[in-house]
Write a protein that holds these residues in place. Structure first.
Motif, PDB file in Angstrom:
ATOM      1  N   TRP A 269      69.542 -35.930   2.696  1.00 23.45           N
ATOM      2  CA  TRP A 269      69.807 -34.491   2.714  1.00 23.45           C
ATOM      3  C   TRP A 269      69.104 -33.857   3.908  1.00 23.45           C
ATOM      4  N   GLN A 270      69.856 -33.124   4.704  1.00 24.14           N
ATOM      5  CA  GLN A 270      69.262 -32.249   5.709  1.00 24.14           C
ATOM      6  C   GLN A 270      68.761 -31.022   4.969  1.00 24.14           C
ATOM      7  N   GLN A 271      67.464 -30.831   4.979  1.00 19.64           N
ATOM      8  CA  GLN A 271      66.857 -29.730   4.249  1.00 19.64           C
ATOM      9  C   GLN A 271      66.586 -28.564   5.209  1.00 19.64           C
ATOM     10  N   THR A 272      65.367 -28.111   5.229  1.00 19.10           N
ATOM     11  CA  THR A 272      64.979 -26.967   6.037  1.00 19.10           C
ATOM     12  C   THR A 272      65.260 -27.167   7.524  1.00 19.10           C
ATOM     13  N   THR A 273      65.812 -26.145   8.146  1.00 19.46           N
ATOM     14  CA  THR A 273      65.729 -25.978   9.603  1.00 19.46           C
ATOM     15  C   THR A 273      65.494 -24.493   9.840  1.00 19.46           C
ATOM     16  N   ILE A 274      64.382 -24.173  10.490  1.00 26.31           N
ATOM     17  CA  ILE A 274      64.047 -22.765  10.684  1.00 26.31           C
ATOM     18  C   ILE A 274      63.275 -22.599  11.988  1.00 26.31           C
ATOM     19  N   VAL A 275      63.503 -21.470  12.637  1.00 28.55           N
ATOM     20  CA  VAL A 275      62.829 -21.127  13.893  1.00 28.55           C
ATOM     21  C   VAL A 275      62.184 -19.760  13.731  1.00 28.55           C
ATOM     22  N   ASP A 276      60.944 -19.646  14.136  1.00 29.55           N
ATOM     23  CA  ASP A 276      60.256 -18.354  14.120  1.00 29.55           C
ATOM     24  C   ASP A 276      61.073 -17.351  14.932  1.00 29.55           C
ATOM     25  N   PRO A 277      61.343 -16.156  14.380  1.00 30.98           N
ATOM     26  CA  PRO A 277      62.180 -15.183  15.096  1.00 30.98           C
ATOM     27  C   PRO A 277      61.711 -14.886  16.511  1.00 30.98           C
ATOM     28  N   GLY A 278      60.399 -14.919  16.739  1.00 31.77           N
ATOM     29  CA  GLY A 278      59.878 -14.621  18.070  1.00 31.77           C
ATOM     30  C   GLY A 278      60.135 -15.706  19.088  1.00 31.77           C
ATOM     31  N   HIS A 279      60.683 -16.823  18.650  1.00 31.40           N
ATOM     32  CA  HIS A 279      60.899 -17.953  19.564  1.00 31.40           C
ATOM     33  C   HIS A 279      62.356 -18.422  19.552  1.00 31.40           C
ATOM     34  N   ARG A 280      63.235 -17.570  19.108  1.00 32.37           N
ATOM     35  CA  ARG A 280      64.650 -17.936  19.116  1.00 32.37           C
ATOM     36  C   ARG A 280      65.230 -17.770  20.523  1.00 32.37           C
ATOM     37  N   GLY A 281      66.376 -18.384  20.738  1.00 38.61           N
ATOM     38  CA  GLY A 281      67.026 -18.321  22.045  1.00 38.61           C
ATOM     39  C   GLY A 281      66.667 -19.467  22.959  1.00 38.61           C
ATOM     40  N   HIS A 282      65.931 -20.451  22.447  1.00 35.50           N
ATOM     41  CA  HIS A 282      65.529 -21.613  23.262  1.00 35.50           C
ATOM     42  C   HIS A 282      66.116 -22.913  22.721  1.00 35.50           C
ATOM     43  N   ARG A 283      67.087 -22.813  21.854  1.00 38.30           N
ATOM     44  CA  ARG A 283      67.755 -23.978  21.243  1.00 38.30           C
ATOM     45  C   ARG A 283      66.780 -24.865  20.477  1.00 38.30           C
ATOM     46  N   LEU A 284      65.789 -24.241  19.868  1.00 37.14           N
ATOM     47  CA  LEU A 284      64.800 -25.017  19.119  1.00 37.14           C
ATOM     48  C   LEU A 284      65.381 -25.580  17.825  1.00 37.14           C
ATOM     49  N   GLY A 285      66.333 -24.869  17.226  1.00 41.81           N
ATOM     50  CA  GLY A 285      66.976 -25.404  16.031  1.00 41.81           C
ATOM     51  C   GLY A 285      67.734 -26.680  16.345  1.00 41.81           C
ATOM     52  N   LEU A 286      68.538 -26.641  17.399  1.00 35.23           N
ATOM     53  CA  LEU A 286      69.277 -27.832  17.813  1.00 35.23           C
ATOM     54  C   LEU A 286      68.323 -28.949  18.224  1.00 35.23           C
ATOM     55  N   LEU A 287      67.286 -28.599  18.979  1.00 39.42           N
ATOM     56  CA  LEU A 287      66.312 -29.584  19.453  1.00 39.42           C
ATOM     57  C   LEU A 287      65.657 -30.316  18.281  1.00 39.42           C
ATOM     58  N   THR A 288      65.156 -29.557  17.310  1.00 43.51           N
ATOM     59  CA  THR A 288      64.431 -30.196  16.205  1.00 43.51           C
ATOM     60  C   THR A 288      65.368 -31.000  15.311  1.00 43.51           C
ATOM     61  N   LYS A 289      66.605 -30.545  15.143  1.00 42.09           N
ATOM     62  CA  LYS A 289      67.559 -31.309  14.333  1.00 42.09           C
ATOM     63  C   LYS A 289      67.863 -32.661  14.965  1.00 42.09           C
ATOM     64  N   ILE A 290      68.134 -32.678  16.259  1.00 39.49           N
ATOM     65  CA  ILE A 290      68.464 -33.944  16.917  1.00 39.49           C
ATOM     66  C   ILE A 290      67.237 -34.857  16.972  1.00 39.49           C
ATOM     67  N   GLU A 291      66.097 -34.284  17.312  1.00 39.04           N
ATOM     68  CA  GLU A 291      64.863 -35.082  17.339  1.00 39.04           C
ATOM     69  C   GLU A 291      64.623 -35.703  15.966  1.00 39.04           C
ATOM     70  N   ASN A 292      64.859 -34.920  14.915  1.00 35.95           N
ATOM     71  CA  ASN A 292      64.582 -35.436  13.582  1.00 35.95           C
ATOM     72  C   ASN A 292      65.613 -36.469  13.150  1.00 35.95           C
ATOM     73  N   LEU A 293      66.867 -36.289  13.564  1.00 38.49           N
ATOM     74  CA  LEU A 293      67.873 -37.293  13.256  1.00 38.49           C
ATOM     75  C   LEU A 293      67.485 -38.635  13.878  1.00 38.49           C
ATOM     76  N   GLU A 294      67.024 -38.614  15.106  1.00 37.09           N
ATOM     77  CA  GLU A 294      66.545 -39.846  15.749  1.00 37.09           C
ATOM     78  C   GLU A 294      65.356 -40.441  14.988  1.00 37.09           C
ATOM     79  N   HIS A 295      64.474 -39.540  14.530  1.00 39.90           N
ATOM     80  CA  HIS A 295      63.298 -39.947  13.762  1.00 39.90           C
ATOM     81  C   HIS A 295      63.718 -40.676  12.492  1.00 39.90           C
TER      82      HIS A 295
END
Length: 339
Positions: A269-295
């Protein structure tokens, strides 16, 4: 034909066995593409409750035979006027009043405790499935619950991953995330980031679309995160997380987690994916999802399928998931009954 309802006795092994078989049978009919329920996880609320959750569990018998069960999850730290409900009737005993008896018993318990809202989820139709029989949704409507939030379960076929495209997306995300670095962990959040994980977890009910659900922000701190980790360990749930750290501040500002039940190696199950509102716009959601899938794939070589739920209105997260290859697998609705 007589229906009786009584609390589940954890020491009554025969009834506990029957309750588990009912859950497995119902899921095989209602959600046949999911793996069988993990028994360790299923029984955990009896002995290893989640922090801030008090679970009441009862069984319905039809002519003395266990035919269904329900449990209320009462919230004690926040959202104390709400209760989450699971109600399951063995497919062999449906449409005989068992579900109604379980529901009415739960309402009495909730009223006794001052509860004001009852929330539960059912499978609902995707476009093109309008003729599909969906007894859970029909029952929820029949007892007066209102559809409060539409969800879709999406599925990623890991065996069909477009690896070159995924590598390209990761490279783009890393470029957009200049000034951030990624970190990975397993069962427990690193001590230096646990407070940041708590902050992000506490934002989930603020940032995610909730439709008409009457939920307030959860009160999450490091102690609650550690308690949740212990409860998940007791359930045998394997977890994999990736986060993004803002290098200038040292704070973890994005986080994504995938989990696997103890009884499966092919499904996650893909559970939580969340980005602090002050740091959005840097593709951090996509980055962490792909990094974690590799993990995950580095540690779970038999993994074939990853499922996730998205609110139908959560267009941003849906877009990210569809970039990765997630596709609709089932509809779901959160129903709310105001007492």
């Amino acid at each position: 034909m007589g229906i009786s309802v009584a609390p589940l006795d954890p020491a009554d092994q025969a009834t506990l066995d029957a309750v588990y078989r009912t859950a497995v049978s119902a899921q095989a009919v209602d959600e046949p593409d999911l793996p069988p329920l993990c028994r360790r996880r299923f029984e955990a609320p009896l002995r290893h409750p989640m922090p801030g959750v008090d679970t009441l569990w009862w069984v319905a018998r039809l002519d003395g035979v266990p035919a269904g069960w329900a449990r209320l999850h009462l919230h004690t730290l926040d959202n104390t006027e709400n209760a989450s409900v699971e109600l399951v009737v063995d497919p062999a005993y449906r449409r005989r009043g068992v579900g109604r008896a379980l529901h009415e018993h739960g309402l009495r318990l909730l009223r006794e405790r001052g509860g004001k809202r009852l929330v539960g989820a059912t499978v609902t139709a995707l476009p093109g499935e309008e003729g599909r029989e969906l007894p859970g949704a029909a029952f929820a409507a029949a007892v007066g619950a209102k559809p409060a939030l539409a969800d879709v379960r999406r599925r990623l076929d890991v065996t069909a991953l477009d690896r070159p495209r995924l590598a390209g997306l990761l490279a783009e995300a890393r470029t957009a995330a200049a000034g951030y670095r990624t970190v990975r962990w397993g069962q427990r959040a690193p001590e230096e980031y646990v407070a940041d994980v708590a902050y992000l977890e506490g934002r989930l009910l603020v940032d995610a679309p909730l439709g008409d659900l009457g939920w307030e922000q959860e009160k999450v701190d490091a102690e609650r995160i550690r308690g949740t980790e212990r409860a998940l360990d007791a359930r045998g749930i394997r977890r994999y997380s990736a986060g993004a750290v803002h290098e200038a501040s040292g704070r973890l500002v994005a986080w994504s987690m995938v989990s696997l039940a103890a009884n499966t190696t092919w499904h996650a199950w893909q559970q939580t994916t969340i980005v602090d509102p002050g740091h959005r716009g840097h593709r951090l959601g996509l980055l962490t999802k792909i990094e974690n899938l590799e993990h995950v794939l580095a540690h779970e070589p038999e993994l074939r399928v990853v499922d996730t739920f998205n609110a139908a209105a959560n267009s941003h997260m849906i877009a990210i998931n569809e970039q990765l290859g997630f596709r609709p697998a089932a509809g779901s609705t959160d129903w709310q009954l105001t007492i």
